[in-house]
Enzyme design. Structure first.
Site, PDB file in Angstrom:
ATOM      1  N   PRO A   1       0.785  -1.245   0.000  1.00 16.22           N
ATOM      2  CA  PRO A   1       0.000   0.000   0.000  1.00 16.22           C
ATOM      3  C   PRO A   1       0.816   1.295   0.000  1.00 16.22           C
ATOM      4  O   PRO A   1       0.806   2.061   0.965  1.00 16.22           O
ATOM      5  CB  PRO A   1      -0.819  -0.132   1.285  1.00 16.22           C
ATOM      6  N   CYS A   2       1.456   1.574  -1.115  1.00 19.86           N
ATOM      7  CA  CYS A   2       2.207   2.828  -1.229  1.00 19.86           C
ATOM      8  C   CYS A   2       1.278   4.038  -1.225  1.00 19.86           C
ATOM      9  O   CYS A   2       1.729   5.166  -1.006  1.00 19.86           O
ATOM     10  CB  CYS A   2       3.088   2.823  -2.475  1.00 19.86           C
TER      11      CYS A   2
END
Length: 202
Positions: A168-169
């Site tokens: 989850p950047c």
């Protein structure tokens, strides 16, 4: 800006097979280094599915998922001619993505096969530790890695993350709390964060 349709995910026929051929990109567009090696591996599989945030390209081998890319953005990934189109190879990924967009899944359990430098690998591991519904800054990650001055390097590694959403950047924001750079576009980043934090106005 929140993408229209995020809150009506249950009415979307998620990841319905699309009748599309090889994805074309501008010949001058540089293919991201983060997944350049994928095309040289044997038996690479891919699938393109629809989602509330646009078409998603999944790429992987028997060792795990190697890429999840936004194909409707400014830099879609070219599909290598040796890759085999196969939905069944990504059944688990598709099921968990559907649950995520439905709001019933907050953590993914997908085998990954991420390729990158040792520093990139460290950053990507930190990304996977960011809780659902939370955000951190590049500086926060740099400090966790023991190098508070490495915010810029963390940002570059974050931008090279090959597996969006699952790694989850999108949960990394600027030190001032503002949304900054995202491969799929800031509107998609905002939509993902709004999905995870519906009570927060972005």
């Amino acid at each position: 800006m929140i993408l229209r349709g995020v809150h009506s995910v249950r009415h979307v026929d998620f990841c319905l097979a699309e009748k599309i051929g090889r994805v074309q990109t501008d010949s001058t567009m540089k293919k991201p280094e983060k997944i350049q090696n994928t095309s040289r591996e044997p038996d690479v599989r891919y699938w393109i599915c629809s989602s509330p945030v646009g078409r998603l390209l999944l790429v992987g081998t028997t060792q795990g998922l190697q890429a999840l890319q936004f194909q409707d953005g400014t830099n879609p990934l070219n599909i290598h001619p040796t890759w085999k189109k196969n939905r069944e190879s990504f059944r688990m990924v598709l099921e968990q993505l559907k649950e995520y967009f439905d709001g019933s899944r907050s953590r993914f359990q997908i085998p990954l096969n991420l390729r990158g430098t040792p520093f990139q690998q460290r950053v990507w591991r930190e990304l996977q530790g960011i809780p659902y519904g939370r955000t951190v800054s590049y500086g926060d990650i740099a400090r966790k890695l023991g190098n508070p001055q490495a915010s810029r390097a963390v940002g570059l590694a974050n931008g090279q993350n090959p597996v969006s959403i699952i790694v989850p950047c999108h949960r990394v924001i600027g030190s001032n709390g503002k949304l900054v750079g995202y491969g799929g576009g800031l509107s998609i980043k905002a939509a993902l964060l709004q999905l995870e934090q519906p009570e927060v106005r972005l």
